[in-house]
Write a protein that holds these residues in place. Structure first.
Motif, PDB file in Angstrom:
ATOM      1  N   LYS A   1       6.989  -0.292   4.409  1.00  0.00           N
ATOM      2  CA  LYS A   1       6.413  -0.899   5.604  1.00  0.00           C
ATOM      3  C   LYS A   1       5.128  -1.657   5.299  1.00  0.00           C
ATOM      4  CE  LYS A   1       8.353   2.478   8.847  1.00  0.00           C
ATOM      5  NZ  LYS A   1       8.066   3.472   9.919  1.00  0.00           N
ATOM      6  N   LYS A   2       4.833  -1.822   4.018  1.00  0.00           N
ATOM      7  CA  LYS A   2       3.603  -2.498   3.605  1.00  0.00           C
ATOM      8  C   LYS A   2       3.889  -3.935   3.202  1.00  0.00           C
ATOM      9  CE  LYS A   2      -0.547  -1.733   0.824  1.00  0.00           C
ATOM     10  NZ  LYS A   2      -1.251  -0.819  -0.093  1.00  0.00           N
ATOM     11  N   HIS A   3       3.133  -4.851   3.777  1.00  0.00           N
ATOM     12  CA  HIS A   3       3.373  -6.277   3.551  1.00  0.00           C
ATOM     13  C   HIS A   3       2.927  -6.692   2.162  1.00  0.00           C
ATOM     14  CE1 HIS A   3       3.555 -10.595   4.222  1.00  0.00           C
ATOM     15  NE2 HIS A   3       4.119 -10.374   5.396  1.00  0.00           N
ATOM     16  N   THR A   4       3.686  -7.596   1.542  1.00  0.00           N
ATOM     17  CA  THR A   4       3.248  -8.186   0.282  1.00  0.00           C
ATOM     18  C   THR A   4       1.884  -8.847   0.483  1.00  0.00           C
ATOM     19  OG1 THR A   4       4.457 -10.221   0.810  1.00  0.00           O
ATOM     20  CG2 THR A   4       5.580  -8.589  -0.575  1.00  0.00           C
ATOM     21  N   GLY A   5       1.083  -8.799  -0.562  1.00  0.00           N
ATOM     22  CA  GLY A   5      -0.254  -9.372  -0.477  1.00  0.00           C
ATOM     23  C   GLY A   5      -1.328  -8.355  -0.173  1.00  0.00           C
ATOM     24  N   THR A   6      -0.933  -7.109   0.091  1.00  0.00           N
ATOM     25  CA  THR A   6      -1.913  -6.073   0.425  1.00  0.00           C
ATOM     26  C   THR A   6      -1.953  -4.954  -0.618  1.00  0.00           C
ATOM     27  OG1 THR A   6      -0.302  -4.885   1.811  1.00  0.00           O
ATOM     28  CG2 THR A   6      -1.677  -6.541   2.896  1.00  0.00           C
ATOM     29  N   PHE A   7      -1.380  -5.210  -1.797  1.00  0.00           N
ATOM     30  CA  PHE A   7      -1.347  -4.207  -2.855  1.00  0.00           C
ATOM     31  C   PHE A   7      -2.474  -4.387  -3.862  1.00  0.00           C
ATOM     32  CE2 PHE A   7       2.854  -4.180  -1.070  1.00  0.00           C
ATOM     33  CZ  PHE A   7       3.247  -2.849  -1.122  1.00  0.00           C
ATOM     34  N   GLY A   8      -3.001  -5.594  -3.967  1.00  0.00           N
ATOM     35  CA  GLY A   8      -4.072  -5.876  -4.914  1.00  0.00           C
ATOM     36  C   GLY A   8      -5.377  -6.131  -4.201  1.00  0.00           C
ATOM     37  N   GLN A   9      -6.352  -6.652  -4.942  1.00  0.00           N
ATOM     38  CA  GLN A   9      -7.644  -6.961  -4.352  1.00  0.00           C
ATOM     39  C   GLN A   9      -7.577  -8.150  -3.406  1.00  0.00           C
ATOM     40  OE1 GLN A   9      -9.431  -6.578  -8.601  1.00  0.00           O
ATOM     41  NE2 GLN A   9     -11.178  -6.657  -7.236  1.00  0.00           N
TER      42      GLN A   9
ATOM     43  N   ASP B   1     -11.303  -6.486   1.348  1.00  0.00           N
ATOM     44  CA  ASP B   1     -12.668  -6.339   0.858  1.00  0.00           C
ATOM     45  C   ASP B   1     -13.586  -7.294   1.617  1.00  0.00           C
ATOM     46  OD1 ASP B   1     -15.070  -6.797  -0.779  1.00  0.00           O
ATOM     47  OD2 ASP B   1     -14.045  -5.655  -2.335  1.00  0.00           O
ATOM     48  N   GLY B   2     -14.507  -6.748   2.381  1.00  0.00           N
ATOM     49  CA  GLY B   2     -15.389  -7.569   3.198  1.00  0.00           C
ATOM     50  C   GLY B   2     -16.271  -8.496   2.397  1.00  0.00           C
TER      51      GLY B   2
ATOM     52  N   ARG C   1      -4.568 -14.203  13.246  1.00  0.00           N
ATOM     53  CA  ARG C   1      -3.142 -13.940  13.446  1.00  0.00           C
ATOM     54  C   ARG C   1      -2.461 -13.558  12.123  1.00  0.00           C
ATOM     55  NH1 ARG C   1      -0.214 -15.793  17.955  1.00  0.00           N
ATOM     56  NH2 ARG C   1      -1.429 -16.838  19.584  1.00  0.00           N
ATOM     57  N   LEU C   2      -2.768 -14.309  11.069  1.00  0.00           N
ATOM     58  CA  LEU C   2      -2.126 -14.048   9.782  1.00  0.00           C
ATOM     59  C   LEU C   2      -2.571 -12.701   9.213  1.00  0.00           C
ATOM     60  CD1 LEU C   2      -1.993 -14.293   6.499  1.00  0.00           C
ATOM     61  CD2 LEU C   2      -0.180 -15.438   7.794  1.00  0.00           C
ATOM     62  N   ALA C   3      -3.859 -12.418   9.296  1.00  0.00           N
ATOM     63  CA  ALA C   3      -4.363 -11.145   8.784  1.00  0.00           C
ATOM     64  C   ALA C   3      -3.726  -9.983   9.542  1.00  0.00           C
ATOM     65  CB  ALA C   3      -5.880 -11.093   8.900  1.00  0.00           C
ATOM     66  N   ALA C   4      -3.667 -10.083  10.852  1.00  0.00           N
ATOM     67  CA  ALA C   4      -3.080  -9.014  11.647  1.00  0.00           C
ATOM     68  C   ALA C   4      -1.606  -8.818  11.317  1.00  0.00           C
ATOM     69  CB  ALA C   4      -3.259  -9.319  13.138  1.00  0.00           C
ATOM     70  N   PHE C   5      -0.899  -9.902  11.119  1.00  0.00           N
ATOM     71  CA  PHE C   5       0.536  -9.810  10.818  1.00  0.00           C
ATOM     72  C   PHE C   5       0.773  -9.099   9.498  1.00  0.00           C
ATOM     73  CE2 PHE C   5       4.553 -11.261   9.086  1.00  0.00           C
ATOM     74  CZ  PHE C   5       5.406 -11.147  10.182  1.00  0.00           C
ATOM     75  N   THR C   6      -0.044  -9.388   8.504  1.00  0.00           N
ATOM     76  CA  THR C   6       0.149  -8.797   7.180  1.00  0.00           C
ATOM     77  C   THR C   6      -0.484  -7.412   7.053  1.00  0.00           C
ATOM     78  OG1 THR C   6      -1.860  -9.820   6.292  1.00  0.00           O
ATOM     79  CG2 THR C   6       0.207 -11.069   6.087  1.00  0.00           C
ATOM     80  N   GLY C   7      -1.352  -7.079   7.990  1.00  0.00           N
ATOM     81  CA  GLY C   7      -2.053  -5.807   7.883  1.00  0.00           C
ATOM     82  C   GLY C   7      -3.303  -5.877   7.040  1.00  0.00           C
ATOM     83  N   ALA C   8      -3.693  -7.074   6.648  1.00  0.00           N
ATOM     84  CA  ALA C   8      -4.932  -7.260   5.883  1.00  0.00           C
ATOM     85  C   ALA C   8      -6.117  -7.278   6.840  1.00  0.00           C
ATOM     86  CB  ALA C   8      -4.883  -8.546   5.075  1.00  0.00           C
TER      87      ALA C   8
END
Length: 394
Positions: free
Chosen positions: A203-211, A235-236, A63-70
């Motif tokens: 439209k990009k969530h914080t937390g998805t700009f770095g590694q 990163d898988g 749920r959290l990953a989907a919400f943030t787009g990660a």
């Protein structure tokens, strides 16, 4: 204009706050459990999976990953554990240096120290309260050199391995510019998103700009699992390592116990994740209500000539903690005393990390804007008002 200690507007502000939240005592940010929290907790208890193995842990991560787009989410026992793990995953080692901001909660720097690395502090921007890309670039250009493909601190000889900006009170810092600088200097970007679930740049969530990034779900956060944190990454391989490292580095097996490195008992229990799943269901409604509360503060402050801190254009804050600016420390302290004596909880921003004994000797760039803000910022009550609880019902 900012608030003056002698100004009668401080009384008007307290009256306004009581108009939103009712009579004192009024807390700064209380948790709200008006969704399926009780139902999911009982379900987890009945399942007998109450520790770090359980369906709700996997569900909460998804749920959290989907919400943030990660692409990946890995749940941890708290935000500090998530950040500590994130730094390890990008290769921070003992003796390395990590650039961060002195205007932050102590957990940011504690996580750096757990590894035996050392923090270097650069200034913040006055409008975002987060790391200044100009200050970051200036410090790197003045104090580092490239040596064998690494960025090295000229004064100490230490490798600059990572950069940890923090999105203060949910206001996004200038993370796009920071990401570009980190890429240019070959420094890993680890976002401290403890306070910014529901905050966006464009439209990009914080937390998805770095590694990698680390969220917190402490009891005072926008959603809570009691404690709890989350690592997010696209990163898988990093995600796989995160799960392994936070599960005591145990190789999966039906009955054998084999641990192939020093690991950490950092996985989130299923009971906490059950709360998280229920909280994620009401998060969109909570964000909407908190935006409305912030808008009321903004309008009041505009009418009264007060300085309300808001996110810069092009960004969206989750409005976790609302804040105003005072003229100086004396005015700030006068209002803090006045408001708390009336039963309305307000608080100053944190002490700078350089004012704490364990970080006092860390290298820093003068921190001009951070020092200016410390003297003036006050957080106001920012909970979802009880009058809005019905909107959080499933």
């Amino acid at each position: 204009m900012t608030v003056r200690a002698s100004d009668s507007r401080k009384g008007a502000l307290i009256d306004f706050i009581q108009g939103i939240y009712g009579p004192p005592p009024i807390t700064l940010h209380r948790p709200v459990f008006e969704g399926n929290e009780r139902l999911y907790l009982v379900d987890s208890i009945d399942s007998n999976f109450v520790s770090s193995v359980g369906a709700r842990v996997t569900e909460f991560e998804g749920r959290l990953a989907a919400f943030t787009g990660a692409t990946h989410g890995i749940a941890a026992v708290n935000g500090t554990a998530a950040l500590h793990t994130a730094l390890l995953l990008v290769g921070v080692e003992r003796g390395d240096e990590v650039i961060s901001q002195a205007l932050t909660f102590v957990a940011t720097c504690n996580a750096i120290n757990y590894i035996g690395a050392r923090a270097v502090f650069v200034d913040v921007d006055r409008d975002t309260l987060g790391m200044s890309p100009e200050a970051l670039r200036s410090w790197l250009e003045t104090n580092t050199r490239c040596e064998g493909g690494r960025t090295v601190n000229v004064a100490t000889g230490a490798r600059i391995k990572a950069c940890v900006p923090m999105h203060t009170f949910g206001i996004p810092c200038r993370i796009e510019m920071i990401a570009e600088i980190c890429a240019e200097f070959g420094i890993a970007l680890v976002e401290d998103t403890a306070e910014s679930l529901g905050s966006y740049v464009g439209k990009k969530h914080t937390g998805t700009f770095g590694q990698i990034a680390a969220f917190s779900f402490n009891g005072n956060k926008i959603i809570t699992t009691g404690g709890g944190g989350m690592i997010v990454t696209n990163d898988g391989e990093i995600a796989r390592r995160a799960r392994h490292l936070t599960t005591t580095a145990k190789r999966p097996h039906r009955y054998e116990f084999f641990h192939d490195e020093v690991g950490y008992n950092y996985r989130l229990p299923n009971l906490n994740a059950a709360l998280g799943c229920a909280q994620m269901e009401v998060l969109p409604a909570m964000l909407k209500i908190k935006a409305e509360v912030a808008a009321r503060y903004r309008a009041f402050c505009s009418e009264q000539g007060l300085h309300f801190i808001e996110a810069p254009a092009g960004t969206t804050s989750n409005n976790w903690l609302n804040a105003i600016l005072f003229d100086d420390r004396a005015a700030r302290d006068d209002f803090l005393k006045f408001s708390n004596e009336t039963g309305v909880m307000t608080r100053p921003i944190w002490r700078l990390m350089t004012e704490l004994p364990m970080f006092a000797e860390c290298q820093q760039d003068g921190l001009e804007q951070a020092r200016w803000l410390v003297d003036r910022v006050v957080n106001l009550p920012s909970s979802v008002p009880q009058s809005e609880f019905e909107r959080l019902k499933p």
